[in-house]
Scaffold this active site. Structure first.
Site, PDB file in Angstrom:
ATOM      1  N   ASP A  15       1.507  -0.802   0.274  1.00 51.95           N
ATOM      2  CA  ASP A  15      -0.162   0.064  -0.184  1.00 51.95           C
ATOM      3  C   ASP A  15       0.738   1.232   0.113  1.00 51.95           C
ATOM      4  OD1 ASP A  15      -1.942  -2.191   0.421  1.00 51.95           O
ATOM      5  OD2 ASP A  15      -3.088  -0.726   1.799  1.00 51.95           O
ATOM      6  N   ASP A  57      -4.357  -0.889  -1.616  1.00 50.85           N
ATOM      7  CA  ASP A  57      -6.018  -0.677  -0.705  1.00 50.85           C
ATOM      8  C   ASP A  57      -6.485  -0.537  -2.188  1.00 50.85           C
ATOM      9  OD1 ASP A  57      -7.117  -1.262   1.285  1.00 50.85           O
ATOM     10  OD2 ASP A  57      -6.738   0.865   2.196  1.00 50.85           O
ATOM     11  N   HIS A  59     -10.329   0.952  -3.059  1.00 56.39           N
ATOM     12  CA  HIS A  59     -12.032   0.807  -2.068  1.00 56.39           C
ATOM     13  C   HIS A  59     -12.791   1.723  -3.284  1.00 56.39           C
ATOM     14  CE1 HIS A  59     -10.066  -0.319   1.213  1.00 56.39           C
ATOM     15  NE2 HIS A  59      -9.889   0.543   1.971  1.00 56.39           N
ATOM     16  N   SER A  65     -14.959   1.124   6.024  1.00 55.44           N
ATOM     17  CA  SER A  65     -14.488   1.484   6.598  1.00 55.44           C
ATOM     18  C   SER A  65     -13.806   2.553   6.505  1.00 55.44           C
ATOM     19  CB  SER A  65     -12.954   0.768   5.856  1.00 55.44           C
ATOM     20  OG  SER A  65     -12.496   1.979   5.139  1.00 55.44           O
ATOM     21  N   HIS A  76      -9.926   7.462   1.735  1.00 54.89           N
ATOM     22  CA  HIS A  76      -8.929   7.245   1.080  1.00 54.89           C
ATOM     23  C   HIS A  76      -8.825   5.759   0.241  1.00 54.89           C
ATOM     24  CE1 HIS A  76      -9.178   3.652   4.112  1.00 54.89           C
ATOM     25  NE2 HIS A  76      -8.397   3.253   4.048  1.00 54.89           N
ATOM     26  N   LYS A 101      -6.997  -4.544  -3.109  1.00 55.10           N
ATOM     27  CA  LYS A 101      -7.097  -5.649  -1.723  1.00 55.10           C
ATOM     28  C   LYS A 101      -9.132  -4.994  -1.204  1.00 55.10           C
ATOM     29  CE  LYS A 101      -4.314  -4.202   1.131  1.00 55.10           C
ATOM     30  NZ  LYS A 101      -4.844  -3.153   2.373  1.00 55.10           N
ATOM     31  N   GLU A 108     -13.934  -5.539   4.453  1.00 56.39           N
ATOM     32  CA  GLU A 108     -12.257  -4.554   5.105  1.00 56.39           C
ATOM     33  C   GLU A 108     -11.451  -5.951   4.370  1.00 56.39           C
ATOM     34  OE1 GLU A 108     -10.661  -2.122   4.498  1.00 56.39           O
ATOM     35  OE2 GLU A 108     -10.253  -1.380   6.535  1.00 56.39           O
ATOM     36  N   ALA A 136       0.088   0.453   6.573  1.00 60.91           N
ATOM     37  CA  ALA A 136       1.161   1.428   6.937  1.00 60.91           C
ATOM     38  C   ALA A 136       1.662  -0.488   8.202  1.00 60.91           C
ATOM     39  CB  ALA A 136       0.178   1.812   7.884  1.00 60.91           C
ATOM     40  N   CYS A 140      -1.688  -2.836   7.583  1.00 62.01           N
ATOM     41  CA  CYS A 140      -1.889  -3.939   6.408  1.00 62.01           C
ATOM     42  C   CYS A 140      -0.543  -4.225   6.365  1.00 62.01           C
ATOM     43  CB  CYS A 140      -2.260  -2.941   5.439  1.00 62.01           C
ATOM     44  SG  CYS A 140      -3.623  -2.185   4.964  1.00 62.01           S
TER      45      CYS A 140
END
Ligand code: VGL
Ligand code: ZN
Length: 194
Positions: A15, A57, A59, A65, A76, A101, A108, A136, A140
């Site tokens: 990420d 990530d 989304h 989330s 985000h 993902k 999530e 982070a 993740c």
């Protein structure tokens, strides 16, 4: 002791996306400092034609989330927006395998293995050991490392190429301790044998 790199090693970047970097909607403190370090790791793996994988990530705008949908985070990494793009500073080879993902609204997924084809991709490419860095540390990276270990991979956590959100102070340090407890080795650039 980290044994020298060989064909069964892969680099997994977690990420490294604009929204987690300086100026992003969920900026991780000091995250930009890992970019030059990651580029050094990328060169080490690319020069040897070793597998390189980058998770992201990814989304939908309605992701569970996000605070407005009852979650914990500001919006985000909405798919196909600039915030979801990998940092422009990152020198990713064309051969990089990208894993998206948490791509559906209701689910999530902090781990790059959660709901993805990552395990089968790595098995097909005979990968046995993963060198993992990114963002982070306490979300993740943590969940990706724990799943990698559960799925039978050896893990080397790149401690000079991760940064934590630290919602509670010490979260990052606790996450590193947990990864080590579960079997991860740790390394810095200077520990990787040329
Ligand atoms: C992450 C919070 C929300 C991460 C992703 O990549 O660590 N953290 N979504
Ligand atoms: Zn997310």
């Amino acid at each position: 002791m980290i044994s020298p790199l060989d064909q069964s090693d892969a680099l997994l970047l977690v990420d490294v996306q604009n929204d987690f970097l300086e100026g992003g909607s969920l900026a991780v403190p000091d995250a930009d400092a890992i970019l030059p370090v990651l580029n050094r790791y990328l060169a080490l793996f690319a020069d040897r034609s070793l597998q390189i994988v980058a998770s992201r990530d990814w989304h939908p705008a309605e992701h569970c989330s996000f605070v407005e949908n009852g979650g914990q985070w500001p919006p985000h990494c909405v798919a196909d927006t600039p915030g979801a793009a990998f940092s422009q500073s990152l020198i990713l080879p064309a051969s990089c395998y990208v894993v998206s993902k948490a791509t559906t609204a209701e689910h999530e997924a902090y781990s790059g293995f959660d709901g993805t084809e990552l395990t089968s991709y790595l098995q097909q490419h005979r990968v046995k050991r993963l060198f993992i860095g990114g963002l982070a540390t306490d979300y993740c990276v943590l969940q990706t490392v724990l799943d990698a270990l559960k799925n039978g991979f050896a893990v080397v956590l790149l401690v000079d190429a991760i940064r934590a959100v630290d919602v509670q102070s010490g979260d990052g340090a606790r996450a590193i301790a947990k990864m080590i407890e579960n079997g991860a080795q740790t390394a810095k650039l200077t520990d990787i044998k040329p």
